[in-house]
Design a protein around this motif. Structure first.
Motif, short mmCIF file in Angstrom:
data_model
loop_
_atom_site.label_atom_id
_atom_site.label_comp_id
_atom_site.label_asym_id
_atom_site.label_seq_id
_atom_site.Cartn_x
_atom_site.Cartn_y
_atom_site.Cartn_z
N ARG A 1 -7.82 0.13 0.81
CA ARG A 1 -6.91 -0.90 0.33
C ARG A 1 -6.59 -1.93 1.41
O ARG A 1 -6.44 -3.13 1.13
CB ARG A 1 -5.61 -0.26 -0.18
CG ARG A 1 -5.75 0.45 -1.50
CD ARG A 1 -6.03 -0.54 -2.63
NE ARG A 1 -4.88 -1.42 -2.86
CZ ARG A 1 -4.98 -2.70 -3.20
NH1 ARG A 1 -6.16 -3.27 -3.34
NH2 ARG A 1 -3.89 -3.43 -3.40
N ASN B 1 0.78 1.84 -3.88
CA ASN B 1 -0.51 2.52 -4.03
C ASN B 1 -0.46 4.00 -3.68
O ASN B 1 -1.38 4.74 -4.02
CB ASN B 1 -1.58 1.84 -3.16
CG ASN B 1 -1.80 0.39 -3.53
OD1 ASN B 1 -1.94 -0.45 -2.66
ND2 ASN B 1 -1.84 0.08 -4.82
N THR B 2 0.59 4.40 -2.99
CA THR B 2 0.71 5.80 -2.54
C THR B 2 1.54 6.60 -3.53
O THR B 2 2.60 6.13 -3.98
CB THR B 2 1.36 5.86 -1.15
OG1 THR B 2 0.59 5.08 -0.24
CG2 THR B 2 1.44 7.30 -0.65
N GLN C 1 -9.29 -4.47 1.35
CA GLN C 1 -9.20 -5.33 0.17
C GLN C 1 -8.06 -6.35 0.30
O GLN C 1 -8.24 -7.54 0.03
CB GLN C 1 -8.99 -4.47 -1.08
CG GLN C 1 -10.17 -3.59 -1.44
CD GLN C 1 -9.82 -2.58 -2.51
OE1 GLN C 1 -8.64 -2.33 -2.80
NE2 GLN C 1 -10.84 -1.97 -3.12
N VAL C 2 -6.91 -5.88 0.71
CA VAL C 2 -5.74 -6.75 0.80
C VAL C 2 -5.96 -7.86 1.82
O VAL C 2 -5.74 -9.05 1.54
CB VAL C 2 -4.48 -5.93 1.16
CG1 VAL C 2 -3.32 -6.85 1.54
CG2 VAL C 2 -4.08 -5.03 0.00
N ILE D 1 0.84 -1.20 0.00
CA ILE D 1 0.00 0.00 0.00
C ILE D 1 0.88 1.25 0.00
O ILE D 1 0.65 2.18 -0.79
CB ILE D 1 -0.95 0.00 1.21
CG1 ILE D 1 -1.91 -1.18 1.13
CG2 ILE D 1 -1.72 1.31 1.29
CD1 ILE D 1 -2.80 -1.34 2.35
N MET E 1 -7.51 6.21 1.05
CA MET E 1 -7.04 5.14 0.19
C MET E 1 -6.50 3.98 1.01
O MET E 1 -6.77 2.80 0.72
CB MET E 1 -5.96 5.67 -0.77
CG MET E 1 -5.36 4.62 -1.71
SD MET E 1 -3.96 3.70 -0.96
CE MET E 1 -2.74 4.99 -0.80
#
Length: 388
Positions: free
Chosen positions: A273, A226-227, A276-277, A222, A269
């Motif tokens: 996430r 993702n960041t 989800q993860v 993440i 976010m």
């Protein structure tokens, strides 16, 4: 340097106050003895308008200037200590087992008391000063509690300022920045459920430990993938608990940690996430995972105009070369953020030069910076609300 002469004259008194508070630390909202000591000093300065018991043990005192009507400026200091055993054998060492002032809140309270004494003597400003002595900064959210009990509205505070010592920075330096200064601090826990089995027969179960390990690795993506690389995110897993025997695959595992962000979009976010993860990794291995996410202190965001005012006052106290407004944001957190959400203002750090770091069992506040901090508080008032 322009430390106020009168404050320098009672520097020894300030040392005595600070060391008394240091020897008698209190945790969280249970700052009643500290509050009583603060009230005793405020009354000895001739301050009469004092309210106690805000957020259980918080104190607000008002000083009215002689310069005519005007707004109210808030100055805040935190009073609580930490659940740490002090190890240094100081003459004023903590008298309470497992409690110590390891972050310098004893010094913050002292600097505001020093400012209070001077302001009560001179009253060379217009309007009013609200002195805010707050409990429970160390994780308790005392700043939020005081706001929810109406401190900002009851006293019609127009702007608010705070100051924190920083032993890692050079003596007498002021550091701050407009915008995000300190991070939002959230916590999370994840419960993983598999199927228990004999460790020699793993095919008969669903290994919650392996699922937890996979989730731990996946969560790091993440921050890494993702960041936005130009933004900040720290996701740290700090606890993993599972099992009690060498030959048993446990049916459940628990893990937890902290998330630090400087941007609300990044924060949202991460929350999405993480869910989800964890859920999908667990499902891929035949287990389940549930995420509990706890929002903590928000981002500490300094207001630009007030930050520049605070920095200009710091320059007047210590000189241009001792002040920076380009401080790199810190991923630590501060519940002064709640006050800055409700009113414009700024938060600054004051270098105290050397010694053990914050939250260390050998930490001790440097009494030599007290006149500097008190002078800054005073000049904030006299500059923001000059006498007519």
């Amino acid at each position: 340097m322009a430390v106020i002469n009168r404050i320098a004259e009672f520097h020894e008194d300030m040392k005595e106050w600070r060391q008394h508070i240091h020897a008698n630390p209190e945790l969280g909202y249970d700052c009643h003895e500290t509050a009583a000591y603060v009230v005793e000093k405020l009354k000895s300065f001739g301050i009469e308008q004092i309210e106690t018991g805000i957020a259980q043990s918080g104190v607000v005192a008002l000083i009215h200037g002689q310069g005519g009507d005007g707004p109210t400026i808030g100055l805040r200091a935190d009073m609580d200590a930490l659940p740490i055993q002090e190890v240094r054998d100081l003459p004023y060492k903590s008298t309470k087992q497992g409690k110590m002032h390891a972050c310098g809140h004893d010094g913050h309270t002292t600097m505001l008391l020093g400012a209070a004494r001077y302001l009560a003597e001179t009253r060379n400003f217009k309007g009013t000063v609200a002195l805010i002595f707050q409990p429970a900064e160390e994780g308790g959210g005392g700043g939020l509690a005081m706001c929810e009990e109406g401190v900002m509205d009851t006293y019609d505070i127009a702007q608010v300022y705070g100051l924190h010592n920083q032993p890692s920075e050079a003596f007498g330096t002021f550091l701050t920045r407009p915008g995000p200064l300190m991070a939002a601090a959230d916590t999370f826990s994840i419960d993983v459920v598999g199927v228990g089995a004999h460790a020699a027969m793993p095919h008969q179960g669903i290994d919650s430990v392996q699922i937890a390990c996979q989730i731990a690795q996946g969560l790091q993506m993440i921050a890494a993938r993702n960041t936005d690389p130009l933004k900040s995110c720290v996701l740290s897993i700090t606890t993993i608990h599972a099992g009690s025997a060498d030959n048993v695959l446990p049916a459940t595992a628990q893990m937890g940690g902290t998330v630090r962000t400087l941007d609300e979009d990044v924060r949202e976010m991460v929350i999405a996430r993480m869910q989800q993860v964890a859920v999908n990794i667990a499902a891929a291995h035949g287990g389940t995972a549930s995420v509990t996410y706890n929002r903590g202190y928000p981002v500490t965001v300094n207001h630009p105009a007030q930050t520049e005012l605070a920095a200009s006052v710091a320059r007047a106290v210590m000189g241009d070369d001792k002040v920076t407004t380009e401080m790199i944001p810190m991923m630590g957190a501060e519940d002064f953020s709640y006050m800055l959400e409700r009113r414009p203002g700024a938060y600054l750090f004051l270098g105290s030069s050397g010694g053990a770091g914050l939250h260390h069992p050998e930490f001790d506040f440097n009494d030599e910076i007290s006149p500097i901090g008190a002078s800054w508080f005073v000049k904030m008032v006299e500059t923001a609300q000059p006498a007519g």
